[in-house]
Design a protein around this motif. Sequence first.
Motif, PDB file in Angstrom:
ATOM      1  N   SER A  64       1.021  -0.764  -0.073  1.00  0.00           N
ATOM      2  CA  SER A  64      -0.218   0.224  -0.240  1.00  0.00           C
ATOM      3  C   SER A  64       1.060   1.073  -0.229  1.00  0.00           C
ATOM      4  CB  SER A  64      -0.575  -0.315   1.018  1.00  0.00           C
ATOM      5  OG  SER A  64      -2.179   0.501   1.634  1.00  0.00           O
ATOM      6  N   VAL A  65       0.807   1.956  -1.594  1.00  0.00           N
ATOM      7  CA  VAL A  65       1.308   3.487  -1.399  1.00  0.00           C
ATOM      8  C   VAL A  65      -0.075   4.692  -0.473  1.00  0.00           C
ATOM      9  CG1 VAL A  65       2.336   5.087  -2.753  1.00  0.00           C
ATOM     10  CG2 VAL A  65       2.489   2.871  -3.173  1.00  0.00           C
ATOM     11  N   ASP A  66       1.281   4.807   0.530  1.00  0.00           N
ATOM     12  CA  ASP A  66      -0.410   5.355   1.527  1.00  0.00           C
ATOM     13  C   ASP A  66      -0.095   7.170   0.992  1.00  0.00           C
ATOM     14  OD1 ASP A  66      -1.518   3.047   2.093  1.00  0.00           O
ATOM     15  OD2 ASP A  66      -0.190   3.680   4.350  1.00  0.00           O
ATOM     16  N   THR A  67       1.555   7.643   1.280  1.00  0.00           N
ATOM     17  CA  THR A  67       1.746   8.617   1.126  1.00  0.00           C
ATOM     18  C   THR A  67       2.900   9.056  -0.343  1.00  0.00           C
ATOM     19  OG1 THR A  67       3.908   9.446   2.571  1.00  0.00           O
ATOM     20  CG2 THR A  67       1.312   9.639   2.875  1.00  0.00           C
ATOM     21  N   PHE A  68       2.701  10.137  -1.283  1.00  0.00           N
ATOM     22  CA  PHE A  68       3.152  10.277  -2.711  1.00  0.00           C
ATOM     23  C   PHE A  68       4.238  12.061  -2.852  1.00  0.00           C
ATOM     24  CE2 PHE A  68       5.500  10.703  -6.402  1.00  0.00           C
ATOM     25  CZ  PHE A  68       5.620   9.432  -7.580  1.00  0.00           C
ATOM     26  N   SER A  69       5.261  12.034  -1.691  1.00  0.00           N
ATOM     27  CA  SER A  69       5.394  13.976  -1.682  1.00  0.00           C
ATOM     28  C   SER A  69       6.959  14.232  -2.082  1.00  0.00           C
ATOM     29  CB  SER A  69       5.361  13.520  -0.338  1.00  0.00           C
ATOM     30  OG  SER A  69       5.497  15.054  -0.078  1.00  0.00           O
ATOM     31  N   PRO A  70       6.696  14.487  -2.956  1.00  0.00           N
ATOM     32  CA  PRO A  70       5.449  16.034  -3.707  1.00  0.00           C
ATOM     33  C   PRO A  70       5.119  15.111  -4.940  1.00  0.00           C
ATOM     34  CG  PRO A  70       7.640  16.804  -4.626  1.00  0.00           C
ATOM     35  CD  PRO A  70       8.160  15.500  -3.359  1.00  0.00           C
ATOM     36  N   SER A  71       3.598  15.654  -4.528  1.00  0.00           N
ATOM     37  CA  SER A  71       3.434  14.516  -5.850  1.00  0.00           C
ATOM     38  C   SER A  71       3.170  15.009  -7.783  1.00  0.00           C
ATOM     39  CB  SER A  71       1.242  14.632  -5.882  1.00  0.00           C
ATOM     40  OG  SER A  71       0.834  14.567  -4.636  1.00  0.00           O
ATOM     41  N   SER A  72       4.400  15.931  -7.242  1.00  0.00           N
ATOM     42  CA  SER A  72       4.898  15.916  -8.783  1.00  0.00           C
ATOM     43  C   SER A  72       6.266  16.853  -8.342  1.00  0.00           C
ATOM     44  CB  SER A  72       3.573  17.045  -9.601  1.00  0.00           C
ATOM     45  OG  SER A  72       4.427  17.562 -11.088  1.00  0.00           O
ATOM     46  N   PRO A  73       6.815  16.839  -8.234  1.00  0.00           N
ATOM     47  CA  PRO A  73       8.262  16.716  -7.907  1.00  0.00           C
ATOM     48  C   PRO A  73       9.120  17.886  -9.768  1.00  0.00           C
ATOM     49  CG  PRO A  73       8.171  14.443  -8.217  1.00  0.00           C
ATOM     50  CD  PRO A  73       6.987  15.046  -8.321  1.00  0.00           C
ATOM     51  N   THR A  74      10.450  18.345  -8.915  1.00  0.00           N
ATOM     52  CA  THR A  74      10.711  19.618  -9.956  1.00  0.00           C
ATOM     53  C   THR A  74      12.416  19.189  -9.164  1.00  0.00           C
ATOM     54  OG1 THR A  74      10.661  21.583  -8.441  1.00  0.00           O
ATOM     55  CG2 THR A  74       9.250  20.996  -9.885  1.00  0.00           C
ATOM     56  N   ASP A  75      13.625  19.586 -10.043  1.00  0.00           N
ATOM     57  CA  ASP A  75      14.862  19.287  -9.809  1.00  0.00           C
ATOM     58  C   ASP A  75      14.853  20.026  -8.746  1.00  0.00           C
ATOM     59  OD1 ASP A  75      15.525  18.418 -12.422  1.00  0.00           O
ATOM     60  OD2 ASP A  75      15.179  20.021 -13.374  1.00  0.00           O
ATOM     61  N   ASP A  77      14.066  18.699  -5.879  1.00  0.00           N
ATOM     62  CA  ASP A  77      13.424  17.816  -4.259  1.00  0.00           C
ATOM     63  C   ASP A  77      13.872  16.111  -3.964  1.00  0.00           C
ATOM     64  OD1 ASP A  77      11.644  20.243  -4.676  1.00  0.00           O
ATOM     65  OD2 ASP A  77      10.551  18.947  -6.045  1.00  0.00           O
ATOM     66  N   THR A  78      13.583  15.680  -3.235  1.00  0.00           N
ATOM     67  CA  THR A  78      13.425  14.004  -2.841  1.00  0.00           C
ATOM     68  C   THR A  78      12.043  13.618  -2.320  1.00  0.00           C
ATOM     69  OG1 THR A  78      15.110  14.682  -1.633  1.00  0.00           O
ATOM     70  CG2 THR A  78      14.133  13.194  -0.330  1.00  0.00           C
ATOM     71  N   LEU A  79      11.968  12.983  -3.446  1.00  0.00           N
ATOM     72  CA  LEU A  79      10.613  11.673  -3.092  1.00  0.00           C
ATOM     73  C   LEU A  79      10.589  10.811  -2.135  1.00  0.00           C
ATOM     74  CD1 LEU A  79       8.248  11.579  -4.541  1.00  0.00           C
ATOM     75  CD2 LEU A  79       9.150   9.583  -5.782  1.00  0.00           C
ATOM     76  N   THR A  80       9.814  11.373  -1.500  1.00  0.00           N
ATOM     77  CA  THR A  80       9.390   9.922  -0.044  1.00  0.00           C
ATOM     78  C   THR A  80       8.222   9.476  -0.112  1.00  0.00           C
ATOM     79  OG1 THR A  80      10.263  12.209   1.254  1.00  0.00           O
ATOM     80  CG2 THR A  80       9.220   9.925   2.801  1.00  0.00           C
ATOM     81  N   ILE A  81       8.047   8.443  -0.073  1.00  0.00           N
ATOM     82  CA  ILE A  81       7.237   7.189  -0.650  1.00  0.00           C
ATOM     83  C   ILE A  81       6.894   6.553   0.906  1.00  0.00           C
ATOM     84  CG2 ILE A  81       5.657   5.501  -1.544  1.00  0.00           C
ATOM     85  CD1 ILE A  81       7.146   6.550  -4.117  1.00  0.00           C
ATOM     86  N   SER A  82       6.105   5.513   1.104  1.00  0.00           N
ATOM     87  CA  SER A  82       6.044   5.571   2.993  1.00  0.00           C
ATOM     88  C   SER A  82       3.697   4.953   1.985  1.00  0.00           C
ATOM     89  CB  SER A  82       5.759   6.305   3.752  1.00  0.00           C
ATOM     90  OG  SER A  82       4.458   7.455   3.866  1.00  0.00           O
ATOM     91  N   GLY A  83       4.453   3.423   3.347  1.00  0.00           N
ATOM     92  CA  GLY A  83       3.027   2.663   3.192  1.00  0.00           C
ATOM     93  C   GLY A  83       2.904   1.450   4.630  1.00  0.00           C
ATOM     94  N   THR A  84       2.177   0.935   3.330  1.00  0.00           N
ATOM     95  CA  THR A  84       2.882  -0.760   4.235  1.00  0.00           C
ATOM     96  C   THR A  84       3.182  -2.453   3.521  1.00  0.00           C
ATOM     97  OG1 THR A  84      -0.014  -0.885   4.835  1.00  0.00           O
ATOM     98  CG2 THR A  84       1.212   0.267   6.137  1.00  0.00           C
ATOM     99  N   LYS A 133      20.795   1.653  -2.285  1.00  0.00           N
ATOM    100  CA  LYS A 133      20.973   2.314  -1.296  1.00  0.00           C
ATOM    101  C   LYS A 133      19.034   2.662  -1.205  1.00  0.00           C
ATOM    102  CE  LYS A 133      23.421   7.217  -0.338  1.00  0.00           C
ATOM    103  NZ  LYS A 133      24.125   7.904  -1.002  1.00  0.00           N
ATOM    104  N   TYR A 134      18.711   3.051  -1.606  1.00  0.00           N
ATOM    105  CA  TYR A 134      17.020   3.707  -1.338  1.00  0.00           C
ATOM    106  C   TYR A 134      15.645   2.299  -1.337  1.00  0.00           C
ATOM    107  CZ  TYR A 134      19.483   7.184  -4.202  1.00  0.00           C
ATOM    108  OH  TYR A 134      20.398   8.527  -3.754  1.00  0.00           O
ATOM    109  N   THR A 135      16.248   1.556  -0.774  1.00  0.00           N
ATOM    110  CA  THR A 135      16.116   0.002  -0.052  1.00  0.00           C
ATOM    111  C   THR A 135      15.213   0.412   1.832  1.00  0.00           C
ATOM    112  OG1 THR A 135      16.970  -1.394  -0.116  1.00  0.00           O
ATOM    113  CG2 THR A 135      16.014  -1.122  -2.496  1.00  0.00           C
ATOM    114  N   VAL A 153      14.421   9.015  -2.142  1.00  0.00           N
ATOM    115  CA  VAL A 153      14.960   8.938  -2.879  1.00  0.00           C
ATOM    116  C   VAL A 153      14.975  10.336  -3.369  1.00  0.00           C
ATOM    117  CG1 VAL A 153      13.600   8.356  -4.527  1.00  0.00           C
ATOM    118  CG2 VAL A 153      16.299   7.838  -5.308  1.00  0.00           C
ATOM    119  N   PRO A 154      16.248  11.432  -4.043  1.00  0.00           N
ATOM    120  CA  PRO A 154      16.634  12.438  -4.621  1.00  0.00           C
ATOM    121  C   PRO A 154      15.774  12.073  -6.193  1.00  0.00           C
ATOM    122  CG  PRO A 154      18.586  12.300  -3.523  1.00  0.00           C
ATOM    123  CD  PRO A 154      17.829  10.803  -3.272  1.00  0.00           C
TER     124      PRO A 154
END
Length: 797
Positions: A64-75, A77-84, A133-135, A153-154
Amino acid sequence: MAEAADFQGMSPSPARRWLRRTGALLAGAPLLAGLLQLSAVATAGAAEQTSAKAASGSQTVSVSVDTFSPSSPTDGDTLTISGTVTNNGKQAVTGAHVGLRLGQALTTRSAIDTVAKRTDYVQGVDGSEVGDKYTEKFAKLTPGVAEPFTLSVPVDKLDLGDDGVYPLAVSLSGQTSAQPWEQVLGIQRTFLPWQPDEADTRTKTTYLWPLVSNVHMTAQTGSNEQQTPVFLNDDLAKEISPGGRLDQMLSLGKDLDVTWVIDPDLLASVDAMTRSYKIQGDGDTTTTGTHQAVAKAWLAELQSVVADKEVVALPFADPDLASLAHNGTSVTGSLSHLKDATDVAASTVETVLHVTPSTDFAWPVNGAVDPSIIKVATSAGADKVIARSDSLQETGGLPYTPSAARPIGGGTTAVVADARLSTAFEGDLTKAGSATLAEQQFLAQSLALDLQTDKQRSIVVAPQRMPTASQAQAMAEALTTLQGSEWSESQDLAAAAKAKPDPSATTKVPSSSAYPSSLRKQELPKSAFEEIATTQDKLDNFRVILTDESRVVTPFGRALNREMSTSWRGEAGEATNFRQGVLDYLEDLTNQVKLIDKSETKLSGRSATIPVTVQNNLVQGVGHLFLRLTSTSPTRLKIGGKAYQEQRVTVNGGHSQSVKFTTSANANGKVAVIAQLYTEDGQEYGQAVSFDVKVTEVTATVMLVIGGGVLLLVLAGFRMYTHRKRAVARQAEEEGPDDGAAEDPDGPENPEGPQDRLKEESGTPSRADDPEQPSDPTPDTAPESADPSGTGERVDR
């Protein structure tokens, strides 16, 4: 960017397909022998692996992907995804880790749909992991236990290329005791919209923000001057209370650049709650509503929010245009209700919100249209119909989505909402994972639409009429991202409707046969409109007798609008009960003005007056009524000298009025008489009252017999008197004179003279001025009374 995969006619020719298939068979011939040799080994191992598949594979673990931030990233940004991750198998998963997989950019909107529907892991298609590294690692996943994860992950490490939509998957890899090697045991796909720089041409996007609810108010009002309204239930209070659905729609929408689409009935209902109101209970019982403060706060907030925003008013109570078009137009008067609902819409919004709304738009259910719906939608004055692209579909093979505005003839513009964007937030979004996926897919579709062409286009999004609180939250989050993106800009609905139409876009309205059967099954039946017509007829007959018709016409007029509401779809039983409740209440009111029943009336003599009582239990006076009394046998009994007589009737509220009719009889016996109220236009009002008039006329012959008997009595008395006097005289002569003076026989020594004795013997009273004589006739009528007639009622002569 052409979207050939979205349209028919893009597949290879039959000859080319045959050449490819033939070549494949020839190339595979040398492998056939090897495959046959391996078949025995494969068969032997199949049984051993069958049990393992039940506890492994790419769906063994749910992700389950509960958060996706930022939803529309730009140069940068660091993409952060959380869930269970949850192990759904029967065996523990060991050596597990969660990682990200980035696929190739998707070039069409239909490709996004395809990826969203996939559930299994496909090697090579879902891409390789971004890097160890991003696991996040798990030593063991116990069956049935959910474990949280967070990946960061950047964006620069994702090596994103050109602007576009990238499929991004979160996968869980591990092993089980049945299959002790690392494999993907669970995967969840979402989308990463990538548009770091401002697009060359931004899409102008209009998002409708609907404030629509179910029907809440009945036709009933109190008898007081304020006419306290009665609600079906207290559900509206729940919706506008903090945390409620409508409270969420208001608080979330105030910070968005949207077009507010409002049902005036909702405003009228909440406004009624700001004062005294009642809640309908069992039978005729009601309870007092207590949410005035909540209603006042919600309305005040709405007034502030829409003060400088575009507001579109639907017809009052949001009439079901498709039901009316398909089942109501054959019933007289149905279209007039739509006109009334449209006329009252603007005044309601202006009164409650103090803004002037647009009433030029009609919005059929789900934007589904056909020629009859367009005709009905525009019959009340609207010249713009909000349709949807899955109804008014493109047939010209355009490789891009055209602008919303389409001229469809007769001065009418179809504003075609995009179906993919409009349905993005339907379904159960109470879980964070479902909401996040809906938001990312919405943004992906919006960006893919913008990248289709360099043409400037105006797109409209028309979501479901009554989003849940969780759906509204997902919509708001996605819109916040969209309105801050580099590929979209906000636009009002009026501007979208006036935008230059694409000359290549279809303008053909689909036929009636193309209307979805699933929607047709939910429509109000013809019988519903017939019941509405019946209620309207009774209302028209009732209103003409009232001194203050607004107390009845206004609440019942709005109730009839509510009977046609779109909110009854899927609620056939509740809709029927509501219509019947309105009719029953109207009949109860009309029955408050009625004639009092009469029993048999006795008529002694040739002529008399007959009273008929009209009772008015309403709080207001009634007039414009005529009471007609009709004789069923005018040759024997006439009313006012003819077969019937009419008299005007006016009765104050809470009073009764007796109306007297002059009658004349020509013969004895019973005659049936009918009393009926009529309105000024000759329509019968209420139930007729029938009663019998019994005539007992005294004839001339009987009078002669009675007169002759009286004369004989008088003559007999006179004869007895003279005979007695002569006898007394003879007796005096025979006795002769006495020694003294002769005494007067009537003197003091004779207390009884002959005349007195004669009177005594004849039974005549001794005093001539006594008040009652034996021959006086008994009165043949009773005093006039306005009370209901008793058995054998006698009437005034």
